[in-house]
Design an enzyme around this catalytic site. Structure first.
Site, PDB file in Angstrom:
ATOM      1  N   HIS A  71      42.043  42.007  30.711  1.00 37.49           N
ATOM      2  CA  HIS A  71      41.997  41.476  29.344  1.00 37.49           C
ATOM      3  C   HIS A  71      40.743  41.920  28.590  1.00 37.49           C
ATOM      4  O   HIS A  71      40.709  41.879  27.358  1.00 37.49           O
ATOM      5  CB  HIS A  71      42.136  39.942  29.338  1.00 37.49           C
ATOM      6  CG  HIS A  71      40.933  39.183  29.793  1.00 37.49           C
ATOM      7  ND1 HIS A  71      40.823  38.627  31.050  1.00 37.49           N
ATOM      8  CD2 HIS A  71      39.769  38.868  29.159  1.00 37.49           C
ATOM      9  CE1 HIS A  71      39.679  38.003  31.170  1.00 37.49           C
ATOM     10  NE2 HIS A  71      39.012  38.138  30.039  1.00 37.49           N
ATOM     11  N   ASP A  77      45.102  40.750  36.560  1.00 35.18           N
ATOM     12  CA  ASP A  77      44.088  40.865  35.504  1.00 35.18           C
ATOM     13  C   ASP A  77      42.889  41.695  35.971  1.00 35.18           C
ATOM     14  O   ASP A  77      41.738  41.340  35.713  1.00 35.18           O
ATOM     15  CB  ASP A  77      43.634  39.484  35.040  1.00 35.18           C
ATOM     16  CG  ASP A  77      42.915  39.520  33.692  1.00 35.18           C
ATOM     17  OD1 ASP A  77      42.993  40.558  33.011  1.00 35.18           O
ATOM     18  OD2 ASP A  77      42.260  38.522  33.338  1.00 35.18           O
ATOM     19  N   SER A  88      33.618  37.637  31.781  1.00 34.04           N
ATOM     20  CA  SER A  88      34.853  38.125  32.388  1.00 34.04           C
ATOM     21  C   SER A  88      34.656  39.509  33.007  1.00 34.04           C
ATOM     22  O   SER A  88      34.148  40.421  32.354  1.00 34.04           O
ATOM     23  CB  SER A  88      35.966  38.190  31.349  1.00 34.04           C
ATOM     24  OG  SER A  88      36.332  36.917  30.910  1.00 34.04           O
TER      25      SER A  88
END
Length: 364
Positions: free
Chosen positions: A37, A67, A137
């Protein structure tokens, strides 16, 4: 944690056109691992090394199910790298989240494993109270021995101290598959059903036949008219647009000599190019203000924000739609950088100003 300096040298910042994230280097594969992402819709991103140097990175593979994305810089990296292996975690075990949250410098937050049993869409996650924020992230979650135990992935909105990391087992599997596939170049998607590697845009997986979300997985994020204008101007001026992207939409930064230059859209009406030049001096203020008010830098204007003198250029976005104006605006916008590089030195030497905090002070 004694190993923190070595670990720190393996954690990078990943900068796309509309977001930033973190990642970590795997030396044996000469690859950077981050979240899908973070780089969704991108083919090339900026990779900022711990030294501050920026390189262009290519997105090689993305795995939408777990992911995970795998990147590679345009040249081999001289970083120590992190070793990734199987690891079993227990509740209340201390962990550390590493990365670059909210566009801040390298950050470490400490917490414990709150749970190892959170499952979402058939993927298991580590729940931790170590602070994980936007920008974290893709960064590593490590234990007190400095071993990677997961990848920081997401937070629970409207909750406090509830973050989630992908367990290291998924990373081990991704590393194995990436090595076996021998990916060297190009963009590839792992089927979210069978994990088969897809080399081109298809509506159905060649291996298992599952229908794929083509726009989400394969299509590159299109640039709007303003982005295209700015990035064309940057490229023409010899600046790699990917390296100038800041991770915020319609915002770019680059250096010309000692001067930091920012290009951004303000209130959806104006395109600005601005460079901080210097701090106000303790004396010679009358002389300085007389100079800055004399229109000596036209078509640019001197502006003052708190104690920082800036050089600024502004145009209305509507002017970009006029072919006769576009080339002039692009030229003036990019020449501001060269003028700022001259003027910051001039203000320091002529009026006794201090360098702006983000200036690269000239040597000599």
């Amino acid at each position: 944690m004694e190993q923190i300096e070595k670990i720190k040298q393996s954690v990078v910042k990943v900068i796309g056109g509309v977001s930033t994230g973190s990642g970590f280097y795997h030396r044996e594969l000469d690859a950077i691992f981050t979240n899908f992402h973070v780089v969704a819709g991108e083919r090339r991103v900026a990779i900022q090394l711990p030294s501050g140097e920026k390189l262009v990175g290519r997105v090689l593979t993305v795995n939408p199910h777990t992911d995970i994305a795998v990147l590679r810089a345009d040249r081999p990296l001289d970083l120590p790298g992190l070793t990734v292996g199987a690891k079993t975690l227990k509740q209340q075990e201390p962990v550390f989240a590493l990365g670059y949250p909210y566009d801040l410098p390298f950050t470490i937050t400490k917490g414990i494993v709150s749970s190892v049993d959170y499952v979402d869409r058939e993927v298991r996650y580590i729940q931790t109270d170590a602070a994980i924020n936007p920008g974290n992230s893709g960064g590593p979650l490590v234990d007190s021995n400095g071993e990677v135990v997961g990848m920081n992935t997401m937070v629970l909105r409207d909750a406090q101290n509830i973050g989630f990391a992908l367990p290291v087992d998924y990373l081990v599997e991704e590393i194995r598959m990436f090595g076996e596939d021998g990916v060297k170049d190009g963009f590839h998607v792992r089927c979210p059903s069978c994990a088969g590697l897809l080399h081109q845009k298809v509506e159905y997986c060649d291996n298992c036949g599952v229908q794929l979300d083509v726009s989400r997985l394969f299509e590159e994020r299109p640039l709007d008219a303003v982005e295209q204008f700015v990035e064309d101007a940057l490229r023409k001026a010899g600046i790699e647009p990917v390296l100038a992207r800041s991770g915020s939409w319609l915002f770019w930064t680059y250096y010309r000599g000692s001067a930091l230059n920012r290009i951004f859209v303000y209130r959806n009406d104006f395109l600005f190019s601005v460079a901080p030049l210097s701090k106000l001096p303790h004396k010679n203020l009358v002389e300085l203000f007389t100079y800055t008010l004399s229109n000596a830098a036209a078509p640019y204007q001197f502006t003052l924000s708190d104690d920082i003198v800036h050089l600024a250029y502004r145009t209305h976005l509507a002017d970009l739609m006029e072919p006769a104006q576009r080339e002039r605006i692009a030229t003036e916008m990019m020449k501001l950088g060269e003028r700022a590089d001259e003027l910051d030195t001039f203000l320091v030497q002529k009026f006794g100003c201090d360098w702006a905090t983000q200036s690269r002070k000239e040597q000599g």
